[in-house]
Design a protein around this motif. Sequence first.
Motif, PDB file in Angstrom:
ATOM      1  N   TYR A 110       0.835  -1.207   0.000  1.00  0.00           N
ATOM      2  CA  TYR A 110       0.000   0.000   0.000  1.00  0.00           C
ATOM      3  C   TYR A 110       0.867   1.255   0.000  1.00  0.00           C
ATOM      4  CZ  TYR A 110      -3.438   3.428   1.703  1.00  0.00           C
ATOM      5  OH  TYR A 110      -4.249   4.536   1.868  1.00  0.00           O
ATOM      6  N   ARG A 165      -1.973   5.503   9.030  1.00  0.00           N
ATOM      7  CA  ARG A 165      -2.571   6.834   8.917  1.00  0.00           C
ATOM      8  C   ARG A 165      -1.517   7.936   8.857  1.00  0.00           C
ATOM      9  NH1 ARG A 165      -5.997   3.358   8.597  1.00  0.00           N
ATOM     10  NH2 ARG A 165      -5.220   3.707   6.498  1.00  0.00           N
ATOM     11  N   GLU A 186       0.053   8.157   5.441  1.00  0.00           N
ATOM     12  CA  GLU A 186      -0.839   8.874   4.525  1.00  0.00           C
ATOM     13  C   GLU A 186      -0.732  10.383   4.723  1.00  0.00           C
ATOM     14  OE1 GLU A 186      -4.360   5.448   4.285  1.00  0.00           O
ATOM     15  OE2 GLU A 186      -4.375   6.965   5.872  1.00  0.00           O
ATOM     16  N   ARG A 231      -9.255   6.584   9.528  1.00  0.00           N
ATOM     17  CA  ARG A 231      -9.273   5.759   8.313  1.00  0.00           C
ATOM     18  C   ARG A 231     -10.340   6.253   7.344  1.00  0.00           C
ATOM     19  NH1 ARG A 231      -9.392   1.236  10.610  1.00  0.00           N
ATOM     20  NH2 ARG A 231     -11.622   0.778  10.592  1.00  0.00           N
ATOM     21  N   THR A 241      -8.833   7.766   3.852  1.00  0.00           N
ATOM     22  CA  THR A 241      -9.021   6.922   2.668  1.00  0.00           C
ATOM     23  C   THR A 241     -10.068   7.529   1.733  1.00  0.00           C
ATOM     24  OG1 THR A 241     -10.596   5.495   3.857  1.00  0.00           O
ATOM     25  CG2 THR A 241      -8.281   4.815   3.829  1.00  0.00           C
ATOM     26  N   THR A 275      -9.154   8.680  -2.070  1.00  0.00           N
ATOM     27  CA  THR A 275      -9.982   8.209  -3.184  1.00  0.00           C
ATOM     28  C   THR A 275     -10.491   9.384  -4.007  1.00  0.00           C
ATOM     29  OG1 THR A 275     -10.651   6.216  -1.987  1.00  0.00           O
ATOM     30  CG2 THR A 275     -12.056   6.919  -3.803  1.00  0.00           C
ATOM     31  N   GLU A 316     -10.308   4.140  -6.116  1.00  0.00           N
ATOM     32  CA  GLU A 316      -9.868   3.457  -4.904  1.00  0.00           C
ATOM     33  C   GLU A 316      -8.488   2.860  -5.134  1.00  0.00           C
ATOM     34  OE1 GLU A 316     -12.223   0.593  -1.924  1.00  0.00           O
ATOM     35  OE2 GLU A 316     -11.674  -0.404  -3.792  1.00  0.00           O
ATOM     36  N   PHE A 325      -5.056  -1.071  -0.894  1.00  0.00           N
ATOM     37  CA  PHE A 325      -5.744  -0.827   0.377  1.00  0.00           C
ATOM     38  C   PHE A 325      -6.976  -1.711   0.484  1.00  0.00           C
ATOM     39  CE2 PHE A 325      -8.934   1.384   2.980  1.00  0.00           C
ATOM     40  CZ  PHE A 325      -8.235   1.441   4.172  1.00  0.00           C
ATOM     41  N   HIS A 326      -7.698  -1.850  -0.611  1.00  0.00           N
ATOM     42  CA  HIS A 326      -8.888  -2.719  -0.630  1.00  0.00           C
ATOM     43  C   HIS A 326      -8.494  -4.157  -0.293  1.00  0.00           C
ATOM     44  CE1 HIS A 326     -12.836  -4.192  -1.785  1.00  0.00           C
ATOM     45  NE2 HIS A 326     -12.255  -5.071  -2.578  1.00  0.00           N
ATOM     46  N   GLU A 347      -7.736  -4.438   3.480  1.00  0.00           N
ATOM     47  CA  GLU A 347      -8.956  -4.441   4.275  1.00  0.00           C
ATOM     48  C   GLU A 347      -9.695  -5.770   4.171  1.00  0.00           C
ATOM     49  OE1 GLU A 347     -10.390  -1.365   6.253  1.00  0.00           O
ATOM     50  OE2 GLU A 347      -8.264  -1.831   6.301  1.00  0.00           O
TER      51      GLU A 347
END
Length: 259
Positions: free
Chosen positions: A98, A138, A141, A227, A231, A235, A241, A245-246, A249
Amino acid sequence: MTKESLKSSAFILRCLNYAESDLIVTFYSRDFGKIKGMAKGAKKSKKRFVNVFEPFSLTKIIFSHQKSDSLAFIESCEIIDHYSNIRGDLEKTLIASYFVDLTDNFSPEGKANTNVFELLQNFLLLLSNEAATESTLRFFEMHLLKLTGFEPTLDHCIRCKIPITNGTSYYFYPREGGIKCAACARPERYDLPISAGTVRTLLLGKDMDVEKIKLITLSDSLAMECRSILTGFITHVLRREVKSFHVLEQVRKMNFSKT
């Protein structure tokens, strides 16, 4: 016109099969930013390119450009750090994937940004040596958004400009790139509420030294808010997306359902 050989330390971002034996490899280098190059014969190589093109590996590359707008020619590539501690853990591997995916998406080709290179290097080292945490995700990011010019406005209401205050309710607006206080927000059904505590945590995280992040533990509610905000914003900025990351999760949900 002779081609000048260039060299740099660089992370592997992704690879694409090309023809029968070649690879197109995307790097993030310390000295030249994102580079896309051709590794001729890489899939059949038993010497020059053996096991070097694994995603998020740190390498030393030597390459040349015939034209500025063409693929680079990868002359050689050697492993500096394979991050074996990360690769031995599925969740850490997905988080590292990611990180490089985000770096790839937020980096224009050919634009050097040493701070982004060092950010990725520092967070992979943190991930290698410490437990995988929500704060690690986080805060990466937040740091990346700041370094690439996409930092959301979180220290004041984007309408009335009043600084954040404990006890005040806020809402986050991805399209407008920041928060509004309850008095200015006029929230609708799908607008994202965000507490002053979450705002302060994200503001703290974007400037925190990486080695101190391991000391930060997010509560479940705080982690969920952070989150959702970040996120959703990412996006919106990318207009899609982030696939890695998908996957992360989905794997987490599968593991949680087994416990």
